[in-house]
Design an enzyme around this catalytic site. Structure first.
Site, PDB file in Angstrom:
ATOM      1  N   HIS A 156      12.552  64.611 -22.690  1.00  0.00           N
ATOM      2  CA  HIS A 156      11.850  63.689 -23.139  1.00  0.00           C
ATOM      3  C   HIS A 156      10.255  63.100 -22.596  1.00  0.00           C
ATOM      4  O   HIS A 156       9.678  61.805 -22.804  1.00  0.00           O
ATOM      5  CB  HIS A 156      12.901  62.793 -22.848  1.00  0.00           C
ATOM      6  CG  HIS A 156      14.151  62.869 -23.277  1.00  0.00           C
ATOM      7  ND1 HIS A 156      15.584  62.117 -22.589  1.00  0.00           N
ATOM      8  CD2 HIS A 156      14.678  63.475 -24.356  1.00  0.00           C
ATOM      9  CE1 HIS A 156      16.451  62.674 -23.590  1.00  0.00           C
ATOM     10  NE2 HIS A 156      16.105  63.436 -24.410  1.00  0.00           N
ATOM     11  N   CYS A 211      -7.492  54.429 -27.797  1.00  0.00           N
ATOM     12  CA  CYS A 211      -8.361  55.882 -27.663  1.00  0.00           C
ATOM     13  C   CYS A 211      -9.596  55.798 -28.009  1.00  0.00           C
ATOM     14  O   CYS A 211     -10.327  54.680 -28.647  1.00  0.00           O
ATOM     15  CB  CYS A 211      -7.758  56.079 -28.921  1.00  0.00           C
ATOM     16  SG  CYS A 211      -8.409  58.277 -28.881  1.00  0.00           S
ATOM     17  N   ASN A 227      28.634  64.794 -11.899  1.00  0.00           N
ATOM     18  CA  ASN A 227      28.596  62.811 -11.617  1.00  0.00           C
ATOM     19  C   ASN A 227      29.260  61.980 -11.212  1.00  0.00           C
ATOM     20  O   ASN A 227      30.577  62.034 -11.701  1.00  0.00           O
ATOM     21  CB  ASN A 227      28.019  62.581 -13.446  1.00  0.00           C
ATOM     22  CG  ASN A 227      26.894  61.562 -13.631  1.00  0.00           C
ATOM     23  OD1 ASN A 227      26.458  61.356 -13.732  1.00  0.00           O
ATOM     24  ND2 ASN A 227      28.240  60.994 -14.753  1.00  0.00           N
ATOM     25  N   ARG A 228      28.402  60.918 -10.640  1.00  0.00           N
ATOM     26  CA  ARG A 228      30.000  60.238 -10.934  1.00  0.00           C
ATOM     27  C   ARG A 228      29.823  59.265 -11.536  1.00  0.00           C
ATOM     28  O   ARG A 228      29.601  58.442 -12.370  1.00  0.00           O
ATOM     29  CB  ARG A 228      29.777  58.878  -9.624  1.00  0.00           C
ATOM     30  CG  ARG A 228      29.358  59.511  -7.819  1.00  0.00           C
ATOM     31  CD  ARG A 228      28.927  58.500  -6.683  1.00  0.00           C
ATOM     32  NE  ARG A 228      28.182  58.800  -5.971  1.00  0.00           N
ATOM     33  CZ  ARG A 228      29.854  59.688  -4.803  1.00  0.00           C
ATOM     34  NH1 ARG A 228      30.757  59.451  -5.436  1.00  0.00           N
ATOM     35  NH2 ARG A 228      29.380  60.544  -4.033  1.00  0.00           N
TER      36      ARG A 228
END
Length: 299
Positions: free
Chosen positions: A138, A204, A270-271
């Site tokens: 990502h 920019c 994973n929890r």
């Protein structure tokens, strides 16, 4: 102040089918399954919670609706709101240190047990811990891209420009005696700040275009080349280890489906439930950091 954010992928709820079969196991079971196999890891926000970055869904996480790509590009007010929050939040992430779970994965890579890491996180903590083969699915919090000319600059350089345009802004949002570390910040460096209407974003400096963090927003596609490299990394290993993600969005779930379709063992750590649990060979419902450390000690 922008209007309330529209629902995004993060707001969608899912439940495991009532007839779903989940093969729960222990760390011992995971060790037995992975011993003698090469592994690719897929990680999410839960890997970084022990470094002090809240995940998206735990009780202590900031209540938020992440901004969509469409909102960011279409509305100047949204961009102002985002950059004001990010100007504080990126500093929180920038000061964060990798935890024992990140270092455990780096150790596994050093011993050539781990082929590499596909991470949904943008915090770069895997790289900071010493992992060399990391796919930042990502994007990454420390770079900024111009949507018009395509130039990429460092977030640190942009911070200097934003400080000049907004002198005293960071101090103005802190309570007496507080530091930026005290601000609630989500995994994508979005800090919980409400008063942002007076913030001045920077265009920019090369073409005057719109700047955007080099992070994949909700509603934006992960670059195809990056996805293909991630699939190849799954194919290159004998098993897939998933750690610290509920796999709510397809961005990560597709790699679990890909591994399962290829009959590769899948271990999920994973929890709580994940959307990929029915595809797991073993689901370990335990703390991510301690489980990764145990695996690194025993594999």
């Amino acid at each position: 102040m922008p209007r309330p954010l529209a629902p995004t992928y993060q707001d969608r709820r899912w439940e495991l089918p009532p007839d779903a079969v989940v093969h729960h196991g222990t760390i011992d079971d995971a060790v037995r399954l992975l011993t003698g196999r090469t592994v690719t890891a897929l990680t999410g926000a839960g890997v970084s919670t022990d470094s002090g970055i809240p995940d998206y869904r735990s009780p202590d996480s900031p209540k938020r609706a992440p901004m969509t790509y469409q909102q960011f590009v279409a509305d100047e007010a949204f961009r102002r709101h985002y950059w004001a929050r990010n100007h504080v939040g990126w500093q929180v992430v920038h000061r964060t240190e990798p935890n024992a779970g990140h270092r455990a994965l780096a150790r596994l890579e050093d011993r050539r047990v781990l082929r590499g890491v596909i991470t949904q996180n943008v915090d770069l903590l895997h790289e900071d811990a010493g992992s060399r083969h990391v796919i930042d699915l990502h994007g990454r919090y420390d770079r900024v891209i111009c949507l018009q000319c395509g130039r990429v600059i460092s977030r640190a350089h942009l911070a200097e420009r934003l400080d000049a345009l907004n002198p005293g802004f960071v101090e103005s949002v802190l309570d007496d005696g507080a530091t930026v570390a005290d601000i609630e910040t989500a995994p994508d460096a979005d800090a919980v700040i409400e008063q942002t209407s007076h913030f001045v974003p920077a265009p920019c400096e090369f073409c005057g275009g719109v700047l955007k963090p080099e992070i994949v927003y909700f509603g934006e596609n992960v670059p195809r080349e990056r996805v293909q490299r991630a699939y190849a990394l799954v194919d290159d290993a004998d098993a897939l280890l998933v750690a610290g993600t509920s796999l709510t969005v397809m961005s990560g779930l597709r790699f679990v489906r890909h591994a399962a379709k290829a009959d590769k063992p899948v271990v999920i750590v994973n929890r709580g439930e994940t959307r990929g649990d029915p595809l797991a060979t073993i689901k370990v419902d335990d703390g991510v950091t301690e489980t990764l450390v145990a695996l690194a000690d025993r594999l």
